[in-house]
Design an enzyme around this catalytic site. Structure first.
Site, PDB file in Angstrom:
ATOM      1  N   ALA A 110     -18.170 -21.941 -14.348  1.00 39.74           N
ATOM      2  CA  ALA A 110     -17.200 -22.145 -13.277  1.00 39.74           C
ATOM      3  C   ALA A 110     -16.058 -22.977 -13.838  1.00 39.74           C
ATOM      4  O   ALA A 110     -16.296 -24.004 -14.489  1.00 39.74           O
ATOM      5  CB  ALA A 110     -17.836 -22.851 -12.081  1.00 39.74           C
ATOM      6  N   GLU A 111     -14.832 -22.527 -13.592  1.00 37.35           N
ATOM      7  CA  GLU A 111     -13.673 -23.138 -14.243  1.00 37.35           C
ATOM      8  C   GLU A 111     -13.453 -24.601 -13.899  1.00 37.35           C
ATOM      9  O   GLU A 111     -12.771 -25.326 -14.621  1.00 37.35           O
ATOM     10  CB  GLU A 111     -12.410 -22.351 -13.902  1.00 37.35           C
ATOM     11  CG  GLU A 111     -12.402 -20.942 -14.482  1.00 37.35           C
ATOM     12  CD  GLU A 111     -11.972 -19.914 -13.451  1.00 37.35           C
ATOM     13  OE1 GLU A 111     -10.761 -19.743 -13.263  1.00 37.35           O
ATOM     14  OE2 GLU A 111     -12.849 -19.293 -12.840  1.00 37.35           O
ATOM     15  N   ASN A 112     -14.021 -25.048 -12.789  1.00 41.58           N
ATOM     16  CA  ASN A 112     -13.838 -26.453 -12.427  1.00 41.58           C
ATOM     17  C   ASN A 112     -14.752 -27.389 -13.207  1.00 41.58           C
ATOM     18  O   ASN A 112     -14.711 -28.603 -13.020  1.00 41.58           O
ATOM     19  CB  ASN A 112     -14.034 -26.658 -10.920  1.00 41.58           C
ATOM     20  CG  ASN A 112     -15.390 -26.183 -10.434  1.00 41.58           C
ATOM     21  OD1 ASN A 112     -15.940 -25.207 -10.931  1.00 41.58           O
ATOM     22  ND2 ASN A 112     -15.947 -26.858  -9.439  1.00 41.58           N
ATOM     23  N   SER A 124     -13.519 -27.351 -19.883  1.00 45.44           N
ATOM     24  CA  SER A 124     -13.862 -26.063 -19.303  1.00 45.44           C
ATOM     25  C   SER A 124     -12.959 -24.960 -19.844  1.00 45.44           C
ATOM     26  O   SER A 124     -13.422 -23.885 -20.243  1.00 45.44           O
ATOM     27  CB  SER A 124     -13.746 -26.139 -17.779  1.00 45.44           C
ATOM     28  OG  SER A 124     -14.047 -24.886 -17.194  1.00 45.44           O
TER      29      SER A 124
END
Length: 219
Positions: free
Chosen positions: A48-50, A90
């Site tokens: 997940a990019e966060n 990330s």
């Protein structure tokens, strides 16, 4: 015909492109649903990019943790071995080319695998987010989309008319009608759902399709 909405069937078919040991990223909508159809025998680390690696299924109602969400602010769970990191790390993971596969939604895909998935002119959006980095750096990019837009216009185009996310990045297109491979020789029709025909898929595709041994998806 198998039970399930066409969105569910598309997500299930997309899930088949995720292999054991993959580090994978799922876009919003139907791509995100693909995570629900991964076999328990397959170990996958969803990114997940966060700042999460090892995101599990969406949290069941009543068990949500407001501090544990994905990039779309959806409450998630974790798998054993999951880790957290900042946004810079990330995106460094994405840009380093370590992402085995990303499954993204699409507004248009060209016959050369160009992807447009972030902006309809006149629409209000905050930006393309991480889509550009994922499209450019993931080892495989799977585009999931309806075959035509709400007006019936083809979304598998000779050339994208909408603003591009990345050039020549898509390797496979999964629509509500068919599965199409993007190869050097052109777009190859590989599979169709049992709710359609080869003739319908060809008629609703602007780009030329190479039709050979087409498999029918019945589940």
């Amino acid at each position: 015909m198998a039970v399930g909405t066409i969105r569910e069937r598309m997500a299930k078919r997309a899930a088949q492109e995720i292999k054991h040991g993959d580090v994978a990223n799922l876009g919003f909508g139907i791509p995100q649903m693909a995570g629900q159809y991964i076999s328990p025998d397959i170990k996958v680390f969803f990114h997940a990019e966060n700042g999460v690696l090892g995101a599990g299924p969406a949290a069941a109602k009543g068990t949500e943790d407001e501090n544990l969400v994905d990039a779309g602010n959806i409450p998630i769970t974790l798998v054993p071995g999951a880790s957290f990191f900042d946004s810079a790390t990330s995106f460094a993971l994405v840009r380093s080319g370590r992402m085995a596969v990303t499954i993204l939604g699409a507004l248009e895909v060209s016959e050369k695998g160009d992807l447009a998935n972030w902006l309809v002119p006149g629409g209000l959006v905050p930006g393309m987010g991480g889509a550009m980095d994922l499209a450019l750096k993931a080892k495989r990019v799977i585009a999931v989309t309806m075959h035509t837009d709400k007006k019936g216009n083809p979304k598998v185009r000779i050339k994208c008319e909408l603003p591009l996310t990345a050039l020549g990045c898509v390797s496979l297109i999964i629509t509500d009608l068919a599965v199409i491979a993007v190869e050097k020789r052109g777009l190859v029709l590989k599979e169709i759902f049992d709710t359609t025909t080869v003739e319908e898929v060809v008629a609703k595709t602007e780009a030329k399709l190479i039709v050979e041994d087409v498999k029918v998806i019945t589940d």
